[in-house]
Design an enzyme around this catalytic site. Structure first.
Site, mmCIF file in Angstrom:
data_model
loop_
_atom_site.group_PDB
_atom_site.id
_atom_site.type_symbol
_atom_site.label_atom_id
_atom_site.label_comp_id
_atom_site.label_asym_id
_atom_site.label_seq_id
_atom_site.Cartn_x
_atom_site.Cartn_y
_atom_site.Cartn_z
ATOM 1 N N TYR A 155 0.800 -1.296 0.020
ATOM 2 C CA TYR A 155 0.256 0.032 0.059
ATOM 3 C C TYR A 155 0.950 1.097 0.055
ATOM 4 C CZ TYR A 155 -3.576 3.232 1.608
ATOM 5 O OH TYR A 155 -4.346 4.274 1.973
HETATM 6 N N1 LIG Z 1 -9.387 4.601 5.507
HETATM 7 C C1 LIG Z 1 -8.513 5.205 5.819
HETATM 8 O O1 LIG Z 1 -7.950 5.159 7.019
HETATM 9 C C2 LIG Z 1 -7.641 6.050 4.606
HETATM 10 C C3 LIG Z 1 -6.368 6.820 5.080
HETATM 11 C C4 LIG Z 1 -5.833 7.627 4.321
HETATM 12 C C5 LIG Z 1 -6.038 7.659 3.006
HETATM 13 N N2 LIG Z 1 -7.436 6.996 2.737
HETATM 14 C C6 LIG Z 1 -7.580 6.972 1.306
HETATM 15 O O2 LIG Z 1 -8.961 7.355 1.239
HETATM 16 C C7 LIG Z 1 -9.514 6.881 -0.248
HETATM 17 C C8 LIG Z 1 -11.014 6.294 0.353
HETATM 18 O O3 LIG Z 1 -10.808 5.154 1.247
HETATM 19 P P1 LIG Z 1 -11.950 4.681 2.193
HETATM 20 O O4 LIG Z 1 -10.995 4.384 3.402
HETATM 21 O O5 LIG Z 1 -12.932 5.707 2.317
HETATM 22 O O6 LIG Z 1 -12.426 3.359 1.504
HETATM 23 P P2 LIG Z 1 -13.236 2.382 2.333
HETATM 24 O O7 LIG Z 1 -14.363 2.777 2.862
HETATM 25 O O8 LIG Z 1 -12.419 1.400 3.036
HETATM 26 O O9 LIG Z 1 -13.911 1.253 1.076
HETATM 27 C C9 LIG Z 1 -13.011 0.539 0.239
HETATM 28 C C10 LIG Z 1 -13.735 0.764 -1.221
HETATM 29 O O10 LIG Z 1 -12.819 0.302 -2.072
HETATM 30 C C11 LIG Z 1 -13.797 -0.289 -3.167
HETATM 31 N N3 LIG Z 1 -12.807 -1.117 -4.014
HETATM 32 C C12 LIG Z 1 -12.342 -2.026 -3.671
HETATM 33 N N4 LIG Z 1 -11.469 -2.560 -4.595
HETATM 34 C C13 LIG Z 1 -11.988 -1.995 -5.842
HETATM 35 C C14 LIG Z 1 -11.543 -2.042 -7.216
HETATM 36 N N5 LIG Z 1 -11.016 -2.807 -7.395
HETATM 37 N N6 LIG Z 1 -12.273 -1.050 -7.783
HETATM 38 C C15 LIG Z 1 -13.144 -0.067 -7.625
HETATM 39 N N7 LIG Z 1 -13.372 0.165 -6.250
HETATM 40 C C16 LIG Z 1 -12.631 -0.913 -5.217
HETATM 41 C C17 LIG Z 1 -14.800 -0.951 -2.400
HETATM 42 O O11 LIG Z 1 -15.909 -1.114 -3.186
HETATM 43 P P3 LIG Z 1 -16.988 -2.368 -2.950
HETATM 44 O O12 LIG Z 1 -17.739 -1.987 -1.773
HETATM 45 O O13 LIG Z 1 -17.779 -2.287 -4.277
HETATM 46 O O14 LIG Z 1 -16.213 -3.685 -2.812
HETATM 47 C C18 LIG Z 1 -15.344 0.189 -1.055
HETATM 48 O O15 LIG Z 1 -15.976 1.017 -1.703
HETATM 49 C C19 LIG Z 1 -8.370 5.912 -0.638
HETATM 50 O O16 LIG Z 1 -7.868 6.367 -1.736
HETATM 51 C C20 LIG Z 1 -7.602 5.558 0.405
HETATM 52 O O17 LIG Z 1 -6.303 5.139 0.178
HETATM 53 C C21 LIG Z 1 -8.089 6.157 3.551
#
Ligand SMILES: NC(=O)c1ccc[n+]([C@@H]2O[C@H](COP(=O)([O-])OP(=O)(O)OC[C@H]3O[C@@H](n4cnc5c(N)ncnc54)[C@H](OP(=O)(O)O)[C@@H]3O)[C@@H](O)[C@H]2O)c1
Length: 311
Positions: free
Chosen positions: A191
């Protein structure tokens, strides 16, 4: 004189709250006007952050193109958005199926996206995949999949949308990245590597796009939590490792990140790091005192292993 001194503090607090309220309202109106009628594409609009970005940009009057890999979830998001907004001041979002790891299909999906409104004003690269585990326990196939989701996917989509922006000499590209694009955290090698790669790409792109008036922004939160409450204390809660990266920062709520993304777009900010003081300090320590950073991380790992052995 007595009454005045009793009322002074409440009046002062009232005045300060009023100023803050007016400031926030003006900020919201300015941000809103910056996205009104704009064609905004959000990848993985159904993720925690994606949903909040969709809500904020939809309420701001943007013409949304929401991408995700599960149609039912996209439809549920669509229903949720249109049920709470006034249709006379908002646009019904368009929905597009997109699996960000399916690199060979992304060019066709980009055409579909462009066909929605004929152009894209703002592209928010939010889709991403996470994986956690020791380097030797993660297969090379999974390493590559993470690289596809977090690097090749976003850059393929961006490259497919760019000619449209370049020909119009306008556009904004936002990369939702992570603090792990700046510092490597053990057990998240794939990651962190993919997020570092993405930052490198978008930093170069920013410089190249300046002559076309296309702005490129990266927004890097520490970790996004769904609740404003601390995680349940575990046995290894006391470890330096957890303290360093988690304890002081219980994370930012997706709503805060989404509002920051809106502000980033409206003010064309280039780089935003959303981190509390300790993770923020970690970034500076990694830059200026790398050996100290490595020593702290190593001691955190030792502490964690010790706690795991004890439990
Ligand atoms: N969560 C954190 O702590 C954190 C911290 C820093 C940065 N970020 C960044 O914030 C952004 C959003 O993260 P989040 O935490 O809000 O996500 P999240 O709620 O953990 O959701 C994961 C998502 O990834 C989707 N996904 C998985 N594989 C995929 C694929 N091959 N194509 C399209 N979608 C896919 C899933 O869709 P399905 O439901 O359809 O499977 C789900 O909607 C990301 O860029 C992440 O790197 C997150």
């Amino acid at each position: 004189m007595g009454i005045f001194s009793v009322l002074a503090l409440p009046l002062l607090l009232l005045g300060i709250s009023g100023v803050i309220y007016i400031y926030q309202s003006v900020k919201w109106l300015l941000s809103k006007s910056a996205v009104q009628n704009k064609v905004v594409v959000i990848t993985d609009a159904i993720s925690g952050l994606g949903k909040e970005c969709s809500r904020v940009f939809h309420a701001g009057g943007a013409r949304l193109v929401l991408c995700g890999r599960t149609w039912e979830k996209l439809e549920a998001l669509y229903d949720a958005l249109i049920s709470v907004t006034d249709p006379s001041v908002t646009y019904a979002p368009k929905l597009i199926l997109l699996d960000i790891t399916d690199i060979s299909c992304i060019r066709d999906v980009a055409k579909e996206i462009l066909n929605c409104y004929g152009c894209v004003d703002i592209l928010i690269n939010n889709a991403s995949m996470k994986v956690k585990g020791a380097v030797q326990s993660i297969s090379l196939e999974l390493d590559k999949k993470i690289m596809d989701a977090n690097y090749f996917g976003p850059i393929t989509l961006t490259k497919a949308i760019l000619p449209n922006m370049i020909s119009r000499r306008t556009g904004q590209i936002v990369l939702i990245n992570s603090i792990q694009g700046k510092i490597g955290i053990p057990f998240r090698a794939a990651y962190a590597a993919s997020k570092h790669a993405a930052v490198g790409f978008f930093d170069c792109l920013r410089a190249e796009m300046e002559e076309f008036d296309i702005s490129v922004s990266t927004v890097s939160p520490t970790f996004i939590c769904s609740y404003h409450r601390p995680p349940a204390p575990g046995n290894w809660e006391a470890s330096i490792w957890k303290f360093f990266f988690r304890k002081v920062s219980y994370g930012v709520h997706p709503v805060e990140v989404a509002e920051e993304v809106l502000a980033t777009v409206s003010r064309k900010k280039q780089e935003v790091l959303m981190a509390n003081p300790i993770p923020r300090a970690a970034v500076y320590i990694r830059t200026f005192f790398p050996e100290l950073f490595f020593a702290i991380v190593a001691s955190g790992i030792r502490e964690r292993l010790k706690t795991e052995e004890e439990s």
